[in-house]
Design a protein around this motif. Structure first.
Motif, PDB file in Angstrom:
ATOM      1  N   ALA A 310     -36.244  41.791 -28.196  1.00  0.00           N
ATOM      2  CA  ALA A 310     -34.897  41.430 -28.661  1.00  0.00           C
ATOM      3  C   ALA A 310     -34.320  42.527 -29.546  1.00  0.00           C
ATOM      4  O   ALA A 310     -33.114  42.829 -29.481  1.00  0.00           O
ATOM      5  CB  ALA A 310     -34.947  40.107 -29.409  1.00  0.00           C
ATOM      6  N   MET A 311     -35.162  43.142 -30.364  1.00  0.00           N
ATOM      7  CA  MET A 311     -34.688  44.197 -31.266  1.00  0.00           C
ATOM      8  C   MET A 311     -34.212  45.416 -30.479  1.00  0.00           C
ATOM      9  O   MET A 311     -33.240  46.075 -30.860  1.00  0.00           O
ATOM     10  CB  MET A 311     -35.803  44.571 -32.244  1.00  0.00           C
ATOM     11  CG  MET A 311     -36.164  43.436 -33.210  1.00  0.00           C
ATOM     12  SD  MET A 311     -37.739  43.691 -34.090  1.00  0.00           S
ATOM     13  CE  MET A 311     -37.267  44.979 -35.257  1.00  0.00           C
ATOM     14  N   ILE A 312     -34.880  45.707 -29.374  1.00  0.00           N
ATOM     15  CA  ILE A 312     -34.506  46.854 -28.542  1.00  0.00           C
ATOM     16  C   ILE A 312     -33.287  46.530 -27.678  1.00  0.00           C
ATOM     17  O   ILE A 312     -32.340  47.325 -27.579  1.00  0.00           O
ATOM     18  CB  ILE A 312     -35.695  47.281 -27.655  1.00  0.00           C
ATOM     19  CG1 ILE A 312     -36.825  47.843 -28.534  1.00  0.00           C
ATOM     20  CG2 ILE A 312     -35.261  48.301 -26.614  1.00  0.00           C
ATOM     21  CD1 ILE A 312     -38.128  48.058 -27.788  1.00  0.00           C
ATOM     22  N   GLU A 313     -33.298  45.363 -27.082  1.00  0.00           N
ATOM     23  CA  GLU A 313     -32.270  45.026 -26.094  1.00  0.00           C
ATOM     24  C   GLU A 313     -30.912  44.656 -26.696  1.00  0.00           C
ATOM     25  O   GLU A 313     -29.869  44.869 -26.068  1.00  0.00           O
ATOM     26  CB  GLU A 313     -32.777  43.885 -25.213  1.00  0.00           C
ATOM     27  CG  GLU A 313     -33.950  44.294 -24.327  1.00  0.00           C
ATOM     28  CD  GLU A 313     -34.669  43.104 -23.718  1.00  0.00           C
ATOM     29  OE1 GLU A 313     -34.186  41.967 -23.901  1.00  0.00           O
ATOM     30  OE2 GLU A 313     -35.719  43.315 -23.081  1.00  0.00           O
ATOM     31  N   SER A 314     -30.918  44.098 -27.924  1.00  0.00           N
ATOM     32  CA  SER A 314     -29.640  43.613 -28.456  1.00  0.00           C
ATOM     33  C   SER A 314     -29.350  43.990 -29.906  1.00  0.00           C
ATOM     34  O   SER A 314     -28.313  43.588 -30.444  1.00  0.00           O
ATOM     35  CB  SER A 314     -29.575  42.085 -28.313  1.00  0.00           C
ATOM     36  OG  SER A 314     -30.619  41.469 -29.045  1.00  0.00           O
ATOM     37  N   MET A 315     -30.243  44.740 -30.563  1.00  0.00           N
ATOM     38  CA  MET A 315     -30.033  45.038 -31.981  1.00  0.00           C
ATOM     39  C   MET A 315     -30.048  46.524 -32.311  1.00  0.00           C
ATOM     40  O   MET A 315     -30.109  46.901 -33.480  1.00  0.00           O
ATOM     41  CB  MET A 315     -31.086  44.297 -32.819  1.00  0.00           C
ATOM     42  CG  MET A 315     -31.029  42.795 -32.635  1.00  0.00           C
ATOM     43  SD  MET A 315     -32.314  41.905 -33.538  1.00  0.00           S
ATOM     44  CE  MET A 315     -32.217  40.311 -32.711  1.00  0.00           C
ATOM     45  N   GLY A 316     -30.022  47.366 -31.280  1.00  0.00           N
ATOM     46  CA  GLY A 316     -29.869  48.798 -31.506  1.00  0.00           C
ATOM     47  C   GLY A 316     -31.124  49.557 -31.862  1.00  0.00           C
ATOM     48  O   GLY A 316     -31.051  50.712 -32.303  1.00  0.00           O
ATOM     49  N   PHE A 317     -32.306  48.962 -31.684  1.00  0.00           N
ATOM     50  CA  PHE A 317     -33.558  49.664 -31.959  1.00  0.00           C
ATOM     51  C   PHE A 317     -33.965  50.501 -30.745  1.00  0.00           C
ATOM     52  O   PHE A 317     -33.746  50.100 -29.595  1.00  0.00           O
ATOM     53  CB  PHE A 317     -34.669  48.679 -32.302  1.00  0.00           C
ATOM     54  CG  PHE A 317     -34.539  48.055 -33.668  1.00  0.00           C
ATOM     55  CD1 PHE A 317     -35.299  48.517 -34.731  1.00  0.00           C
ATOM     56  CD2 PHE A 317     -33.646  47.020 -33.896  1.00  0.00           C
ATOM     57  CE1 PHE A 317     -35.181  47.957 -36.000  1.00  0.00           C
ATOM     58  CE2 PHE A 317     -33.523  46.438 -35.149  1.00  0.00           C
ATOM     59  CZ  PHE A 317     -34.284  46.910 -36.207  1.00  0.00           C
ATOM     60  N   ASN A 318     -34.564  51.658 -31.008  1.00  0.00           N
ATOM     61  CA  ASN A 318     -34.968  52.585 -29.962  1.00  0.00           C
ATOM     62  C   ASN A 318     -36.460  52.463 -29.704  1.00  0.00           C
ATOM     63  O   ASN A 318     -37.274  52.650 -30.618  1.00  0.00           O
ATOM     64  CB  ASN A 318     -34.619  54.021 -30.367  1.00  0.00           C
ATOM     65  CG  ASN A 318     -34.864  55.035 -29.264  1.00  0.00           C
ATOM     66  OD1 ASN A 318     -35.546  54.762 -28.273  1.00  0.00           O
ATOM     67  ND2 ASN A 318     -34.315  56.226 -29.432  1.00  0.00           N
ATOM     68  N   ALA A 319     -36.833  52.155 -28.473  1.00  0.00           N
ATOM     69  CA  ALA A 319     -38.243  51.975 -28.119  1.00  0.00           C
ATOM     70  C   ALA A 319     -39.045  53.261 -28.323  1.00  0.00           C
ATOM     71  O   ALA A 319     -40.269  53.211 -28.513  1.00  0.00           O
ATOM     72  CB  ALA A 319     -38.365  51.510 -26.673  1.00  0.00           C
ATOM     73  N   GLU A 320     -38.383  54.426 -28.299  1.00  0.00           N
ATOM     74  CA  GLU A 320     -39.082  55.701 -28.404  1.00  0.00           C
ATOM     75  C   GLU A 320     -39.342  56.126 -29.852  1.00  0.00           C
ATOM     76  O   GLU A 320     -40.080  57.078 -30.097  1.00  0.00           O
ATOM     77  CB  GLU A 320     -38.279  56.799 -27.690  1.00  0.00           C
ATOM     78  CG  GLU A 320     -38.000  56.511 -26.220  1.00  0.00           C
ATOM     79  CD  GLU A 320     -39.278  56.260 -25.435  1.00  0.00           C
ATOM     80  OE1 GLU A 320     -40.243  57.015 -25.631  1.00  0.00           O
ATOM     81  OE2 GLU A 320     -39.298  55.316 -24.628  1.00  0.00           O
ATOM     82  N   ASP A 321     -38.746  55.432 -30.812  1.00  0.00           N
ATOM     83  CA  ASP A 321     -38.969  55.763 -32.218  1.00  0.00           C
ATOM     84  C   ASP A 321     -40.384  55.406 -32.642  1.00  0.00           C
ATOM     85  O   ASP A 321     -41.071  54.604 -31.986  1.00  0.00           O
ATOM     86  CB  ASP A 321     -37.967  55.023 -33.109  1.00  0.00           C
ATOM     87  CG  ASP A 321     -36.573  55.625 -33.044  1.00  0.00           C
ATOM     88  OD1 ASP A 321     -36.457  56.798 -32.635  1.00  0.00           O
ATOM     89  OD2 ASP A 321     -35.603  54.908 -33.377  1.00  0.00           O
ATOM     90  N   TYR A 322     -40.820  55.974 -33.777  1.00  0.00           N
ATOM     91  CA  TYR A 322     -42.123  55.632 -34.351  1.00  0.00           C
ATOM     92  C   TYR A 322     -41.955  54.366 -35.186  1.00  0.00           C
ATOM     93  O   TYR A 322     -41.329  54.381 -36.248  1.00  0.00           O
ATOM     94  CB  TYR A 322     -42.641  56.782 -35.215  1.00  0.00           C
ATOM     95  CG  TYR A 322     -43.891  56.434 -35.980  1.00  0.00           C
ATOM     96  CD1 TYR A 322     -45.074  56.114 -35.315  1.00  0.00           C
ATOM     97  CD2 TYR A 322     -43.891  56.415 -37.369  1.00  0.00           C
ATOM     98  CE1 TYR A 322     -46.225  55.790 -36.010  1.00  0.00           C
ATOM     99  CE2 TYR A 322     -45.033  56.094 -38.085  1.00  0.00           C
ATOM    100  CZ  TYR A 322     -46.194  55.783 -37.398  1.00  0.00           C
ATOM    101  OH  TYR A 322     -47.335  55.460 -38.094  1.00  0.00           O
TER     102      TYR A 322
END
Length: 349
Positions: A310-322
């Motif tokens: 949910a954080m990646i898909e709708s809250m602007g978080f990047n899966a590639e970040d540490y």
């Protein structure tokens, strides 16, 4: 230590912990009998006797038996609190319970009456933002009326606790492995979708926490910075669904492990609030494997856990970040808080 939410009828009024209350309040035994069906938090010591008793009550009417009176409002009343101190910091753990009740019930104030002779107890409450607002005079004598506003964001980190102030502060995501997460933040265990203050009986339910880590970037945190705690996957399924944001904390202090002058100095700082046991701390001191020492307040468990997906898909978080430790934006933080069903009035912008 284990707190138990017990019915009055199952609590022994003859226990020595109640002796001073019987002396201070002539009507105490009669009051206790009338509360037979109610519940209180109790802590039983090693010998089986009571070492702690806490009774809380929700009130909405004006408090007219104090001077000056308190206007009508939703309040948590600390009806009775008694502790046998043994260096266990039970008072702070009871305070955490009181604040949990206020948050869950959306109370705007907390109040209690106490005789001025109980100086240590008064000082403890004043440290966390309680103020002397009135007096109550009865046949038992004159008592102080201590009041804590749940809306006032002024003062120090502890004085405004549990409110979280984000204005002028950096916000970070901090990852914890499941084995450390549950030990450190018992309100935030994954299988408790509603962080019940009644069901939680963990001995580690305290306001302050100390944690050691080696993740890069931790040395840049400052007092007042906000931490969104992220629990990594427990291995029972994909991290996309099993890794979750669980809690909100506030940094009190950062120290490098090399800033401590000795093992004794390090142990004294960490032991009262650390997730790690003595043997683990000794190993960390010997190896200096985890150089970053964080002390923070445990402010809230999110009523609903927010998944990595949910954080990646709708809250602007990047899966590639540490995701071990990273700074996040105010918008990202507020999106998680909203999805986590936390009362947004507890976040001061």
């Amino acid at each position: 230590m284990q707190l138990v939410y017990e019915q009055f009828s199952n609590i022994n009024l003859s226990d020595p912990i109640f002796d001073s209350l019987k002396t201070d309040y002539a009507e105490f035994e009669m009051w206790f009998a009338k509360k037979a069906a109610d519940r209180a938090y109790v802590f039983f010591g090693k010998a089986g006797s009571l070492d702690g008793f806490l009774y809380l009550k929700i009130e909405t009417e004006a408090v007219s038996d104090v001077n000056p009176p308190l206007p009508a409002a939703k309040r948590v009343k600390v009806g009775t609190m008694k502790i046998n101190p043994h260096g266990t910091r039970l008072g702070e753990r009871f305070l955490k319970k009181i604040f949990d009740h206020a948050v869950t019930q959306r109370a705007v104030e907390i109040y209690m009456t106490v005789f001025d002779k109980h100086g240590a107890l008064v000082s403890l409450f004043e440290r966390y933002g309680f103020r002397r607002m009135a007096t109550k005079t009865t046949a038992n004598g004159a008592e102080l009326v201590l009041v804590k506003s749940m809306l006032n964001a002024e003062g120090s980190i502890l004085e405004r606790y549990p409110l979280v102030k984000i204005s002028g502060q950096s916000i970070y995501l901090l990852s914890l492995y499941p084995k450390w997460h549950t030990r450190l933040l018992p309100d935030s265990i994954l299988n408790t979708e509603d962080a019940s203050i009644v069901q939680d009986v963990s001995h580690t339910n305290s306001i302050h926490k100390v944690y050691l880590a080696a993740m890069r970037g931790l040395e840049k945190v400052h007092p007042g910075d906000v931490i969104l705690v992220y629990r990594t996957s427990d291995g029972s399924g994909p991290a996309h669904y099993r890794s979750v944001a669980t809690s909100v904390c506030v940094i009190e202090e950062y120290r490098d492990i090399n800033s401590f002058s000795s093992w004794e100095d390090f142990a004294k700082y960490c032991s009262p609030y650390s997730v790690f046991n003595q043997a683990e701390l000794q190993e960390f001191w010997r190896t200096k494997k985890y150089p970053h020492v964080l002390r923070f307040t445990y402010n809230f468990a999110l009523p609903k856990r927010v998944t990595r997906g949910a954080m990646i898909e709708s809250m602007g978080f990047n899966a590639e970040d540490y995701w071990g430790f990273m700074e996040i934006s105010r918008t990202q933080f507020q999106s998680v808080i909203r999805a986590g069903a936390l009362n947004e009035g507890l976040i001061i912008r």
